[in-house]
Design an enzyme around this catalytic site. Sequence first.
Site, mmCIF file in Angstrom:
data_model
loop_
_atom_site.group_PDB
_atom_site.id
_atom_site.type_symbol
_atom_site.label_atom_id
_atom_site.label_comp_id
_atom_site.label_asym_id
_atom_site.label_seq_id
_atom_site.Cartn_x
_atom_site.Cartn_y
_atom_site.Cartn_z
ATOM 1 N N HIS A 208 55.379 93.191 32.502
ATOM 2 C CA HIS A 208 55.330 91.727 32.505
ATOM 3 C C HIS A 208 56.071 91.136 33.697
ATOM 4 O O HIS A 208 55.617 90.188 34.324
ATOM 5 C CB HIS A 208 55.944 91.184 31.207
ATOM 6 C CG HIS A 208 55.186 91.622 30.007
ATOM 7 N ND1 HIS A 208 55.738 91.708 28.761
ATOM 8 C CD2 HIS A 208 53.911 92.008 29.880
ATOM 9 C CE1 HIS A 208 54.819 92.123 27.914
ATOM 10 N NE2 HIS A 208 53.710 92.315 28.572
ATOM 11 N N GLU B 202 26.418 97.115 39.783
ATOM 12 C CA GLU B 202 27.616 97.859 39.373
ATOM 13 C C GLU B 202 27.255 99.132 38.636
ATOM 14 O O GLU B 202 28.115 99.813 38.094
ATOM 15 C CB GLU B 202 28.576 96.974 38.570
ATOM 16 C CG GLU B 202 27.934 96.055 37.573
ATOM 17 C CD GLU B 202 28.880 95.015 36.977
ATOM 18 O OE1 GLU B 202 30.096 95.047 37.231
ATOM 19 O OE2 GLU B 202 28.390 94.158 36.224
ATOM 20 N N ASP C 159 33.319 98.528 38.653
ATOM 21 C CA ASP C 159 32.481 99.295 37.743
ATOM 22 C C ASP C 159 31.642 100.328 38.481
ATOM 23 O O ASP C 159 31.466 101.442 37.995
ATOM 24 C CB ASP C 159 31.567 98.354 36.947
ATOM 25 C CG ASP C 159 32.300 97.763 35.752
ATOM 26 O OD1 ASP C 159 32.969 98.534 35.047
ATOM 27 O OD2 ASP C 159 32.226 96.543 35.543
ATOM 28 N N ARG D 52 37.981 103.242 34.689
ATOM 29 C CA ARG D 52 38.829 102.496 35.627
ATOM 30 C C ARG D 52 40.216 102.196 35.094
ATOM 31 O O ARG D 52 41.125 101.868 35.848
ATOM 32 C CB ARG D 52 38.124 101.190 36.045
ATOM 33 C CG ARG D 52 37.843 100.240 34.901
ATOM 34 C CD ARG D 52 36.801 99.189 35.280
ATOM 35 N NE ARG D 52 37.370 97.885 35.536
ATOM 36 C CZ ARG D 52 36.649 96.787 35.732
ATOM 37 N NH1 ARG D 52 35.333 96.840 35.718
ATOM 38 N NH2 ARG D 52 37.220 95.637 35.946
ATOM 39 N N CYS E 210 32.293 91.991 45.237
ATOM 40 C CA CYS E 210 33.250 91.171 44.489
ATOM 41 C C CYS E 210 34.238 92.013 43.678
ATOM 42 O O CYS E 210 35.035 91.468 42.920
ATOM 43 C CB CYS E 210 32.530 90.170 43.593
ATOM 44 S SG CYS E 210 31.531 90.927 42.319
HETATM 45 C C1 PEP Z 1 33.366 94.766 39.167
HETATM 46 O O1 PEP Z 1 32.954 95.527 38.283
HETATM 47 O O2 PEP Z 1 33.641 95.147 40.319
HETATM 48 C C2 PEP Z 1 33.586 93.347 38.883
HETATM 49 C C3 PEP Z 1 33.901 92.503 39.845
HETATM 50 O O3 PEP Z 1 33.505 92.947 37.595
HETATM 51 P P1 PEP Z 1 34.685 93.161 36.510
HETATM 52 O O4 PEP Z 1 35.882 93.654 37.238
HETATM 53 O O5 PEP Z 1 34.892 91.836 35.883
HETATM 54 O O6 PEP Z 1 34.070 94.174 35.601
HETATM 55 MG MG MG Z 2 32.146 94.751 36.446
#
Ligand code: PEP
Ligand code: MG
Length: 595
Positions: free
Chosen positions: A203, A445, A469, A479, A516
């Site tokens: 935290h 993804e 992902d 992950r 992203c």
């Molecule tokens: C991803 O999978 O890279 C992504 C941006 O989506 P999230 O992290 O929300 O699964």
């Molecule tokens: Mg994702």
Amino acid sequence: MKNNPSRTTPGIETVLRGIPASPGVSIGRVHLLIPERVVVAPHKIAPAEVPSELEKFDQAIAETRTAIEGSRERALAIAGIAAGKIFDAHMMILEDVVFQEQVRSRVEHEQFSVEYIVNDILGQNIEIMQKQQGEMFRERASDISDIRQRLLRFLRGEGDMIPHSFDEPVILVAPDLSPTDTLHIDRRHIQGIATDMGGLTSHTAILARSLDIPAVVGLGQLSARVRDGDSIILNGNSGKVILHSSEATLQEYRGKQERYQSFQTALGNLKDLPAATTDGHEIHLWGNIELPFEAESVLTHGGGGVGLFRSEFLFLTRDTVPSEDDQYDTYDKAAEIMAPRPIVIRTFDLGGDKLHGSINIKQERNPFLGYRAIRVSLSRRDLFRTQLRAILRASRRGNVRVMFPFISGMEELREAKMVLAETAADLERERIPYDLALQVGIMVELPSAVMIADLLAAECDFLSIGTNDLIQYSVAADRGNEAVAGYYRSFHPGVLRMIQVTVKAAHKLKKPVAICGEFGGNPVATPLLVGLGIDEISTNSTNIPEIKKIIRTLSFDECKKITAKAMRFCTAAEISDYLTGELKKRLADLPIWFS
Ligand code: PEP
Ligand code: MG
């Protein structure tokens, strides 16, 4: 990392190594925060006093609930979703029926003061948690101890915890900091935070990063080795804390601090400049957000749009399904902040690790390969239509785009587009305005989506690669599982080729490709992503200035050459070492090198 206390000799320079939790270099005086030992004497009460003790308990629970709610709102407002969630956990502990029943029953049967019973029960829980191995249990112990402190204060009629105040800048040193303490810290007077306990996801670390305070955690027994007023050096980039530093070390760190700060200032000056290479190739550098107000942070960091609005966080801030109007307000607010810059709203990515009580997602043996994201939306049409209506209504400003997550094949894309078209037709019938040219994209993804990126690109307006992902599904490494973290290799040549295949397929059809996932925020990856032809990088807003600086330092030609060479290596380590070397040659002062 454990540090050996016997090695600290007064006057001799001592370097302690902990976990770098929040970047920045600080030189300052120690302010020690050692929590008082909580002792509550066993105080017997008369049977006639039981009802008033129980009333006192109910009252204190109500007051603590309000106080936690206040902290949660403050955390959400100043530090974001992850910080807010810390206080959701506090609320769950406070509202635990077993705990509350236990208190009531023990007060009735044992006839001790409620203060004593509360302290006894929570104290035992803290001890149990402290004896377990692992950060999760330690965090839980610190959560319970935070609640205990609040509850006891209310029981004693002392009111809520009083924030620490300081007259001059200090570096806070503590065995551990409670979330409430960290949250109420007066940012102007705290130069740094150093704690004995904690890890990267503790935290203290989460809050320090959100509040932009340099921090090192997991330092072993630092708090036992320093005194109030001692001068120390804290390096939140490397995780080092230096006691009794020599004049030479002090000078060295003053230099580092100056370079770090002037680099940060230089980054601030880039705010209004485009993320273009020296030969004019422009990348859209956008931000990822979870709550509408975070759009402000994208703007202040110089982001040109929002490339990923993780809309499922609407669920995580309430217990019920968000209504169409609630959603509309949220999307519209974010769109208004960004206008006329674009904002990409991703439809709900629920399931996987993002479960919610209001949606009946059963426990699955393999949730990441299960009922998640677009699969939930397509089977819960009521939810999906409500969300699409809200997005379409917000699109009337002209800067909203919609994106579907977790597309494994053409079937889902076509079905999702059909629901979107039906929803748009409803709005038309109701004469509700929306953007007729609304752009529709998908997240790439899953490896299957990569392999048919050409087909998918033909039926949507843009692709956005979700590397978080894509990596986990390519290399089969969860992950969030530390045990296989070594296999979760962002620079795995297989992953990089997937990005390459996607970009090539989309570009043939003149469709843009964004990235992203977290990989887009890794400075070492920037020349490679530019060289691979990525059109847009969307990342946490705090990464934007550094990434922009890198893009503006390199030429597109250079990036393509670096990429061509990088793609010839066989292992992730070779690739990232090579890229690190190339970046260091060109940018010696990047914050990531300050160790
Ligand atoms: C991803 O999978 O890279 C992504 C941006 O989506 P999230 O992290 O929300 O699964
Ligand atoms: Mg994702």
